[in-house]
Design a protein around this motif. Structure first.
Motif, PDB file in Angstrom:
ATOM      1  N   VAL A 211      -1.573  20.690   5.713  1.00  0.00           N
ATOM      2  CA  VAL A 211      -0.887  20.339   6.521  1.00  0.00           C
ATOM      3  C   VAL A 211      -0.083  21.388   7.154  1.00  0.00           C
ATOM      4  O   VAL A 211       0.222  21.731   8.676  1.00  0.00           O
ATOM      5  CB  VAL A 211       0.025  19.139   6.575  1.00  0.00           C
TER       6      VAL A 211
ATOM      7  N   ILE B 172       0.550  18.147  15.577  1.00  0.00           N
ATOM      8  CA  ILE B 172       0.888  17.242  14.288  1.00  0.00           C
ATOM      9  C   ILE B 172       2.235  17.582  13.502  1.00  0.00           C
ATOM     10  O   ILE B 172       3.149  16.777  13.231  1.00  0.00           O
ATOM     11  CB  ILE B 172      -0.242  17.711  13.131  1.00  0.00           C
ATOM     12  N   LEU B 173       2.619  18.818  13.450  1.00  0.00           N
ATOM     13  CA  LEU B 173       3.818  19.175  12.971  1.00  0.00           C
ATOM     14  C   LEU B 173       5.073  19.053  13.898  1.00  0.00           C
ATOM     15  O   LEU B 173       6.088  19.069  13.399  1.00  0.00           O
ATOM     16  CB  LEU B 173       3.887  20.753  12.850  1.00  0.00           C
TER      17      LEU B 173
ATOM     18  N   SER C 259       6.120   8.729  11.796  1.00  0.00           N
ATOM     19  CA  SER C 259       6.053  10.193  11.239  1.00  0.00           C
ATOM     20  C   SER C 259       4.553  10.587  11.398  1.00  0.00           C
ATOM     21  O   SER C 259       3.885   9.984  10.242  1.00  0.00           O
ATOM     22  CB  SER C 259       6.719  10.446  10.074  1.00  0.00           C
ATOM     23  N   ASN C 260       4.302  11.233  12.257  1.00  0.00           N
ATOM     24  CA  ASN C 260       2.882  11.741  12.327  1.00  0.00           C
ATOM     25  C   ASN C 260       2.459  12.796  11.249  1.00  0.00           C
ATOM     26  O   ASN C 260       1.383  12.848  10.506  1.00  0.00           O
ATOM     27  CB  ASN C 260       2.545  12.475  13.675  1.00  0.00           C
ATOM     28  N   LEU C 261       3.668  13.365  10.880  1.00  0.00           N
ATOM     29  CA  LEU C 261       3.524  14.481   9.578  1.00  0.00           C
ATOM     30  C   LEU C 261       3.065  13.469   8.239  1.00  0.00           C
ATOM     31  O   LEU C 261       2.302  14.022   7.650  1.00  0.00           O
ATOM     32  CB  LEU C 261       4.681  15.082   9.374  1.00  0.00           C
ATOM     33  N   ASN C 262       4.004  12.379   8.003  1.00  0.00           N
ATOM     34  CA  ASN C 262       3.967  11.712   6.907  1.00  0.00           C
ATOM     35  C   ASN C 262       2.484  11.091   7.046  1.00  0.00           C
ATOM     36  O   ASN C 262       1.653  10.843   5.883  1.00  0.00           O
ATOM     37  CB  ASN C 262       4.901  10.665   6.497  1.00  0.00           C
TER      38      ASN C 262
ATOM     39  N   ILE D 200      -0.008  13.666   6.206  1.00  0.00           N
ATOM     40  CA  ILE D 200      -0.118  14.336   4.863  1.00  0.00           C
ATOM     41  C   ILE D 200      -0.872  13.020   3.887  1.00  0.00           C
ATOM     42  O   ILE D 200      -1.577  13.259   3.141  1.00  0.00           O
ATOM     43  CB  ILE D 200       1.393  14.257   4.212  1.00  0.00           C
TER      44      ILE D 200
END
Lengths: 472, 472
Positions: free
Chosen positions: A129, A136-137, A340-343, A346
């Motif tokens: 990621v 995304i980040l 959360s797009n990050l979560n 992941i």
């Protein structure tokens, strides 16, 4: 002639009884609560309640409050504002477990030890990621949340004979948040909800936070008691909240027969089932799901990856029909803006990694082994599992005759062992001789030593009390 | 003699008026809402309202509903259940911006373009975190959340003359979630809250979700209008929700004089200020904060790193006294169980990285430059900034005479440009000639071409309508 405040208060309570907002057996708000709700003095309420008692409309039960008189049914509405004893307070157990230092032993905790979790998959996902697209980040997620994860969920749910569309899924931060959003959308303060007895204690905390009334249905080895479920429909519940797959705390699984009977009942009574899939990935073969019978018209499925992937990567979901999902998105924007797009990314990367199914396989084998060992050790202490679960991490166990789980928990806590006493899971408070054990947290032999000592102390106390009674 | 349902309904409404739950000028719930709330038929409510009109207690305003008669003050309670026009619906703007594809231009959006964000810091933090202790990657956070991040927040808040303890901070998932939790703790449906007019539109969505009543205080160049703020205290508000540092949407900053006057008022009236720090990191020098005057007794500070670090890493905080924080933790466990320790760790690592202050410096310089350019381009179209903000990303602009921001937004949307029309931010709906621009999203010259064309279309329409009127 103008009415006094006392008379108006009496009228309001009578109206609530006549239109079934307060049903026979229901507890009235405390005098103080009522005074706040109706914005009048405590003495007004005291006088109003006294007159209603005199009229035979309500009754006073010493130490318990005021209750509506009339025919009561077997299942009863539970006042969710009860002040729990600290040792069976659902929030207290959560906080103890969350706050516990590493040297504390947590057989009562609801999750796996850190080193049982798929650390490798998460580290790999994080590295991947860190090289992904900037959006995304950096950016908020799309309103429905991470698309690829939703598509993965669709593929995973095909086993339940479901053919979902990505717009029927909302990515959230956790299973708990999923339930919270659904409660906000579908329920108002005072509404009635059905839960299992026993059930996951945080359900009770959620119910309290929403000021709902809960009817607890006894949970059997194959699901909720069907007759009591049917009877509870007279309370006009809007929602039945339950774990599917593996039930928390009993470890029981739904049978096809029960799933079918309950499905017919919720269709008839127009109840939504919230089916919590949080322990689904622990199953060897999936138990029946309500959603396979009545679909999205009567089931909202929720879940997360907290138990099998990571509790730190917060990522859950809601599956419902698009009309609900649209409204849930608006509520989520208002109350938390974005998932959360990050979560989600992941989670997606970790689930897609080939190591995850391998991890699950070895996890299940390990659980089977430690579960058998745990059962043996508990039986040596005369602590008996209620059933032998097909899968999962929990054993719902009956303590030896006369032993109170709350007293046992107090003693064990002093020795650095956190138990989960039965009544924390039970609205009816009929599980005082039960304890939930997490087999993965029961490896350390010290747990059984502490249990043995504490049981002995309690048995000795009972014996000496009995002797005193005999001598009197 | 038993009362009819109509009579009881009338009594309840009169009681609500006499005990100030419904004040002069307040709108009554719609007939349908009332019927649901009081669990009686629509016709019962229609008849009850009609009798109250006949008694001169309430009045009917065509198309607007029923209102309590009596002396009204200048500031009025706004019904938060109003159905907005789509173009000024707060949720609609949020969703449009969240759903917009990359080719859409978003001068109305509330965040920086992706490539303006500190991508490098986040990638570096992710790589670091992928090697961190397993408990950070796998476990639930401690009840208060990530300790090192709380300690960092304490150091950052020293500039406000605050000496905080880590137990006075709760890590959350976002600023929005922070406000949502505080509302849940301190407010009940129907409670009155003060907000700025204009204010961040999602505050209105939150207020709707909590069924609160909002009193909107006109916002001046130096903070809320003090006289109107004082007058609004007669509504017995429990909370005043505002942005500190840089105000959204106006870009204005609080003056010392206003901060002092409002502080005295909230102390006297026992109101909590929720001070939203979300744009704090854009400031060159910090504007006054209420928390420096009245401390944790009257201020709850909230914030997040969404605007300057990442909107994908969900991480926010609440600063309040320990009694509130303890209760907020219990609420958070009940409704979302845990904050993301992973996101807190990524945030902590990114904030600690030396590249972050450098990023902020260059960001501020860049914003100053594009802001000046944007002002010039807007002035060419006769669009005038209300003030020139000291810092931040927003310009609150007045459109040329007669131009309606909502109509302009409709035309621009057809050309792929999303505006943020003034009334989306205004409870009093007195900002129909205003638009909020995000200077960082106004680089593309096409925005100004689309604006120019749309303005011309609207001017031509007005001219032809005027001609028609002259000819009649």
């Amino acid at each position: 002639m103008r009415k006094t405040k006392i008379e108006t208060t009496i009228e309001i309570i009578k109206l609530q009884i006549s239109n079934k907002r307060l049903t026979a057996g229901a507890r009235l708000p405390s005098v103080r609560q009522s005074a706040i709700q109706l914005d009048c003095s405590v003495s007004t309420i005291v006088e109003a309640y006294a007159r209603l008692v005199a009229e035979g409309i309500i009754e006073s039960r010493i130490g318990a409050g005021y209750f509506v008189l009339g025919k009561t049914t077997q299942v009863t509405l539970i006042d969710t504002e009860i002040k729990y004893h600290r040792e069976v307070d659902p929030l207290w157990i959560s906080r103890q477990s969350l706050e516990a230092k590493t040297e504390i032993l947590k057989p009562g905790c609801g999750w796996l030890p850190t080193h049982w979790m798929p650390e490798h998959s998460i580290r790999k996902a994080l590295k991947l990621v860190s090289k992904s697209d900037a959006n995304i980040l950096m950016d908020y997620a799309a309103p429905h949340g991470h698309l690829a994860l939703r598509q993965l969920i669709i593929r995973k749910k095909e086993v339940y004979d479901l053919n979902l569309h990505p717009n029927q899924i909302l990515i959230t931060d956790s299973a708990t948040q999923s339930i919270d959003l659904i409660f906000r959308l579908l329920l108002q303060a005072g509404d009635v909800i059905l839960i299992d007895d026993p059930c996951y204690f945080n359900f009770q905390a959620l119910i309290q936070a929403h000021h709902l009334q809960a009817v607890a249905i006894p949970f059997t080895e194959t699901g909720p008691d069907i007759a009591q479920f049917e009877q509870a429909l007279t309370f006009k519940p809007k929602i039945y909240l339950t774990n599917s797959g593996i039930h928390n705390p009993t470890g029981a699984s739904l049978s096809l027969q029960t799933a079918y009977q309950i499905s017919k009942l919720v269709e008839r009574a127009n109840v939504f089932i919230i089916e919590d899939e949080i322990f689904a990935d622990f199953e060897y073969a999936p138990a029946p799901r309500y959603i396979s019978f009545v679909g999205l018209n009567h089931v909202i499925q929720i879940g997360s990856y907290t138990k099998t992937l990571s509790a730190s990567v917060r990522c859950g979901y809601i599956i419902s029909h698009t009309e609900n999902i649209e409204k849930l998105i608006n509520l989520r924007i208002a109350t938390n803006f974005s998932s959360s797009n990050l979560n989600a990314e992941i989670t997606y990367q970790a689930l897609m990694d080939s190591s995850y199914p391998k991890h699950l396989d070895s996890l299940k084998k390990k659980l089977l082994k430690v579960s058998n060992e745990c059962i043996k050790k508990l039986e040596l202490l005369d602590i008996q599992p209620w059933i032998i679960p097909k899968a999962g991490i929990f054993l719902w166990c009956k303590l030896p005759e006369m032993i109170d789980a709350s007293e046992l928990s107090k003693l064990c806590l002093k020795q650095g062992v956190i138990l989960a006493p039965g009544n924390a899971f039970s609205q009816s408070k009929e599980a005082k001789h039960f304890v939930r054990f997490n087999v993965a947290q029961c490896i350390d032999q010290r747990i059984f030593e502490v249990l043995q000592d504490a049981l002995q102390v309690l048995k000795d106390q009972h014996q000496s009390m009995n002797l005193v009674n005999l001598n009197n």
